[in-house]
Structure formats: structure tokens, C-alpha cells
Write a protein that holds these residues in place. Structure first.
Motif, short mmCIF file in Angstrom:
data_model
loop_
_atom_site.label_atom_id
_atom_site.label_comp_id
_atom_site.label_asym_id
_atom_site.label_seq_id
_atom_site.Cartn_x
_atom_site.Cartn_y
_atom_site.Cartn_z
N GLY A 216 1.38 -1.20 0.23
CA GLY A 216 0.15 0.21 -0.14
C GLY A 216 0.72 1.18 -0.13
N TYR A 217 2.42 0.82 0.43
CA TYR A 217 2.81 2.53 0.43
C TYR A 217 3.07 2.81 -1.41
CZ TYR A 217 3.82 2.01 4.84
OH TYR A 217 3.88 1.96 6.63
N ASP A 218 3.66 4.20 -1.54
CA ASP A 218 3.60 5.01 -2.65
C ASP A 218 5.03 5.05 -2.74
OD1 ASP A 218 3.31 6.58 -1.22
OD2 ASP A 218 2.24 7.99 -2.02
N HIS A 219 5.37 6.97 -3.53
CA HIS A 219 6.80 6.90 -4.08
C HIS A 219 7.22 8.29 -2.92
CE1 HIS A 219 10.41 5.91 -5.94
NE2 HIS A 219 10.30 7.61 -6.78
N SER A 220 6.31 8.32 -1.62
CA SER A 220 6.73 9.51 -1.06
C SER A 220 7.03 9.36 0.31
CB SER A 220 5.15 9.96 -0.72
OG SER A 220 4.21 9.20 0.40
N TYR A 221 8.11 11.22 0.82
CA TYR A 221 8.90 10.24 1.31
C TYR A 221 7.70 10.22 2.92
CZ TYR A 221 12.89 13.20 0.16
OH TYR A 221 14.22 13.27 -0.60
N PHE A 222 6.35 9.86 2.78
CA PHE A 222 5.40 9.61 3.93
C PHE A 222 6.19 8.26 3.82
CE2 PHE A 222 2.44 12.43 2.63
CZ PHE A 222 2.81 13.52 3.94
N PHE A 223 6.58 7.19 3.09
CA PHE A 223 6.87 5.93 3.20
C PHE A 223 8.52 5.53 3.65
CE2 PHE A 223 9.31 2.47 -0.27
CZ PHE A 223 8.34 1.77 1.22
N VAL A 224 9.15 6.41 3.14
CA VAL A 224 10.56 6.38 3.62
C VAL A 224 10.71 6.55 5.02
CG1 VAL A 224 12.94 7.87 3.25
CG2 VAL A 224 11.44 8.19 1.69
N ALA A 225 9.62 7.94 5.50
CA ALA A 225 9.58 8.22 7.03
C ALA A 225 9.48 6.90 7.56
CB ALA A 225 8.48 8.89 7.34
N SER A 226 8.38 5.56 7.00
CA SER A 226 7.76 4.60 7.50
C SER A 226 9.19 3.23 7.82
CB SER A 226 6.49 4.02 6.74
OG SER A 226 6.06 5.29 7.05
N VAL A 227 9.99 3.66 6.93
CA VAL A 227 10.93 2.23 7.51
C VAL A 227 12.61 3.33 6.78
CG1 VAL A 227 9.30 1.61 4.87
CG2 VAL A 227 11.25 2.58 4.02
N ILE A 228 12.58 4.41 7.56
CA ILE A 228 13.79 4.81 8.01
C ILE A 228 14.37 3.95 9.04
CG2 ILE A 228 12.86 6.71 9.10
CD1 ILE A 228 15.90 6.61 6.24
N GLU A 229 13.64 3.73 9.92
CA GLU A 229 14.32 3.18 10.90
C GLU A 229 14.87 2.15 11.10
OE1 GLU A 229 13.12 1.34 15.67
OE2 GLU A 229 11.13 2.24 14.23
N ASP A 230 14.45 1.45 9.83
CA ASP A 230 14.58 0.00 9.89
C ASP A 230 16.07 0.06 8.94
OD1 ASP A 230 13.33 -1.60 11.20
OD2 ASP A 230 11.92 -2.61 9.30
N HIS A 231 16.03 1.08 8.01
CA HIS A 231 17.08 1.29 7.31
C HIS A 231 18.61 2.15 8.14
CE1 HIS A 231 15.99 0.09 3.01
NE2 HIS A 231 15.10 0.74 3.93
N VAL A 232 18.16 2.47 8.91
CA VAL A 232 19.64 3.32 9.84
C VAL A 232 20.58 2.34 10.53
CG1 VAL A 232 19.72 5.58 11.22
CG2 VAL A 232 18.55 6.15 9.35
N ALA A 233 19.66 1.64 11.85
CA ALA A 233 20.00 0.42 11.88
C ALA A 233 20.27 -0.67 11.17
CB ALA A 233 18.41 -0.61 12.32
N HIS A 234 20.38 -1.09 10.11
CA HIS A 234 21.17 -2.36 8.89
C HIS A 234 22.17 -1.20 8.51
CE1 HIS A 234 21.39 -4.36 5.22
NE2 HIS A 234 22.37 -3.82 4.50
N HIS A 235 22.19 0.08 8.30
CA HIS A 235 23.40 0.16 7.62
C HIS A 235 24.78 0.79 9.57
CE1 HIS A 235 23.06 1.21 3.93
NE2 HIS A 235 21.72 1.86 3.85
N ALA A 236 24.01 0.94 10.49
CA ALA A 236 24.75 0.60 11.98
C ALA A 236 25.15 -0.29 12.32
CB ALA A 236 23.77 1.64 13.13
N LYS A 237 24.79 -1.19 12.05
CA LYS A 237 24.97 -2.97 12.04
C LYS A 237 26.33 -2.94 11.34
CE LYS A 237 23.92 -7.04 11.81
NZ LYS A 237 23.08 -8.65 10.70
N HIS A 238 25.74 -2.49 10.19
CA HIS A 238 27.34 -2.63 9.62
C HIS A 238 28.66 -2.21 9.65
CE1 HIS A 238 25.07 -6.07 7.78
NE2 HIS A 238 24.90 -5.14 7.59
N LEU A 239 28.07 -0.31 10.11
CA LEU A 239 29.62 0.57 10.00
C LEU A 239 30.13 0.64 10.95
CD1 LEU A 239 27.14 3.84 8.59
CD2 LEU A 239 29.76 2.81 7.76
N LYS A 240 29.34 -0.27 11.88
CA LYS A 240 29.89 -0.34 13.38
C LYS A 240 30.93 -1.41 14.02
CE LYS A 240 27.52 3.46 15.90
NZ LYS A 240 26.80 3.55 17.30
N ALA A 241 30.49 -2.69 12.90
CA ALA A 241 30.93 -3.64 13.34
C ALA A 241 32.39 -3.86 12.88
CB ALA A 241 30.59 -4.81 11.61
#
Length: 241
Positions: A216-241
Motif C-alpha cells: 500500500g505504500y507509494d513513492h513519497s517521503y511518507f513511505f521513506v519515513a515509515s521505513v527509515i528506522e530499519d534502514h539506519v539500523a541496517h547501516h549502523a550494524k555494518h558501519l559499527k561492526a
């Protein structure tokens, strides 16, 4: 003498987001960018994520709308939001004479900008730029023809993530998270997510890719804001490894 000129500074989530300008040798023009430094940067260097926005965006869109600052502060990460105006969302070095003087965004993002920021700010760097298969979509073909010409389409492949994946050394490991909305208006014609999935299968890397179709999500920043938590955590895991 500093290469960065401070234009503004705002406190956010106990850190600060600062807008800078600087003269770019690669692009032969003045560029602007936003940099978020978490409170942790007061005590030493922190890893950084480069947030490379797409078509129609400026250095402000992602910084203001994605909700990423809160998550970066939580993990002690810096965020870099470059000016996108000389790229229109395509981070390449143009070779066509009409564009080649100013459209050298690949070299700017990979070489020039990190060297400036690493020298002047308490960060170390990682780039995030989710491009799927531009050589096979209308937007990509139009941009690549304009910037690189169509005499040698093999030269297009170096800016296509799906094609680069096919050429990647078998021993090189990647860990990729992709989120796409099922109601994205560009899903079928431009994004070509199945091509990336097929390349991951073809190269035996399905375990290195997480591709999530978000209902149901589209191409807007409403979608980005809805999943950004997972993406920052994904990068934090590998950047801090």
C-alpha cells in the motif's frame, strides 16, 4: 583555510544539522549540503551515511522529511545530504560535451566530497545509493543517453547496480536492504525490482539481499519515513561492526 562555509546551524535530537557551501573542483560550481552530527561526535569520530536523493530533490528534502535524524542520533551516526542539482538523481560522470563540465557527480560523491568532509569534520564515511536497473528503464535510458551518449552502451553498465552485481567477484560479500511500496507509481515502468532480484538469484546472492514489498505504500517521503528506522539500523550494524 577551511573549504566549507557555514550557512546555518540548528540543534536536533541533541546533535546539530548544519548547512554548508563549498566550491567544487569536480563540478566547477558552488555546492551546498546538510550535515547532521549526533552528540556522540562531540567526543570523537562517528560513522557517516551519505543520503543520495533522487530526481527533483535538493539537499533539504531527505533531511527535513525522512525522519532520519532521530534514528541517526539513536545510533550515533552522522548523515550527509549532498546537493543533487548537478545530477538529477543520476550519480555519474557525464562524457557528452554538453554536460561533461559540471556533471561529474560520481567523482564528486566518491572522491571529492568525502575528502573534504573527512578532513574538516569528525566523521568516517559510507555511501548509500539504491539504484536498480537504469539501463533498462525509460528514465535511465533518457538520462544515460543524454549524459554518456549511446555510441557505447557498454559504458552505461558501470552506473547500473543490477549489472555491477553480475560482475562482482564471487568472494565479495554484500548486505543489501531494499524497501519498495506496492502502490509506488513507478514500480512497474521505472524501478524494475524483479531485475535486481533475478540478478541476486543468478549470482547466488539471494541470502545477501532483503527485498521487501511494502503493501500500500507509494513513492513519497511518507513511505521513506515509515521505513527509515530499519534502514539506519541496517547501516549502523555494518558501519559499527
Amino acid at each position: 583555510m577551511t573549504a566549507l562555509t557555514k550557512l546555518s546551524r540548528n540543534k536536533a535530537y541533541d546533535g546539530h544539522i548544519t548547512k554548508y557551501s563549498h566550491n567544487s573542483a569536480e563540478l566547477a560550481c558552488t555546492m551546498q549540503l546538510n550535515v547532521f552530527l549526533p552528540k556522540a561526535a562531540d567526543h570523537g569520530k562517528v560513522p557517516a551515511i551519505y543520503c543520495l536523493a533522487g530526481l527533483t530533490c535538493t539537499e533539504d528534502n531527505f533531511a527535513q522529511k525522512a525522519g532520519a535524524l532521530r534514528e541517526a542520533a539513536k545510533h550515533g551516526l552522522a548523515l550527509i545530504f549532498p546537493d543533487t542539482s548537478p545530477s538529477a538523481g543520476f550519480y555519474l560522470n557525464a562524457t557528452e560535451p554538453k554536460w561533461s563540465k559540471h556533471y561529474r557527480m560520481y567523482s564528486y560523491i566518491v572522491d571529492e566530497l568525502p575528502s573534504i568532509l573527512n578532513a574538516e569534520l569528525p566523521i568516517t564515511a559510507s555511501a548509500l545509493s539504491p539504484i536498480v536497473n537504469p539501463i533498462n528503464c525509460p528514465w535511465g535510458q533518457k538520462a544515460l543517453t543524454g549524459y554518456l551518449g549511446n555510441a557505447d552502451k557498454e559504458a552505461w553498465r558501470q552506473y547500473d547496480a543490477t549489472e555491477l552485481l553480475k560482475d562482482l567477484d564471487r568472494d565479495t560479500k554484500v548486505n543489501v536492504l531494499v524497501d519498495v511500496g506496492t502502490a509506488d507509481q513507478f514500480l512497474e515502468r521505472e524501478l524494475l525490482i524483479p531485475n535486481l532480484r533475478a540478478a541476486a538469484e543468478e549470482t547466488g546472492r539471494t541470502d545477501q539481499f532483503t527485498i521487501r514489498m511494502q503493501e500500500g505504500y507509494d513513492h513519497s517521503y511518507f513511505f521513506v519515513a515509515s521505513v527509515i528506522e530499519d534502514h539506519v539500523a541496517h547501516h549502523a550494524k555494518h558501519l559499527k561492526a
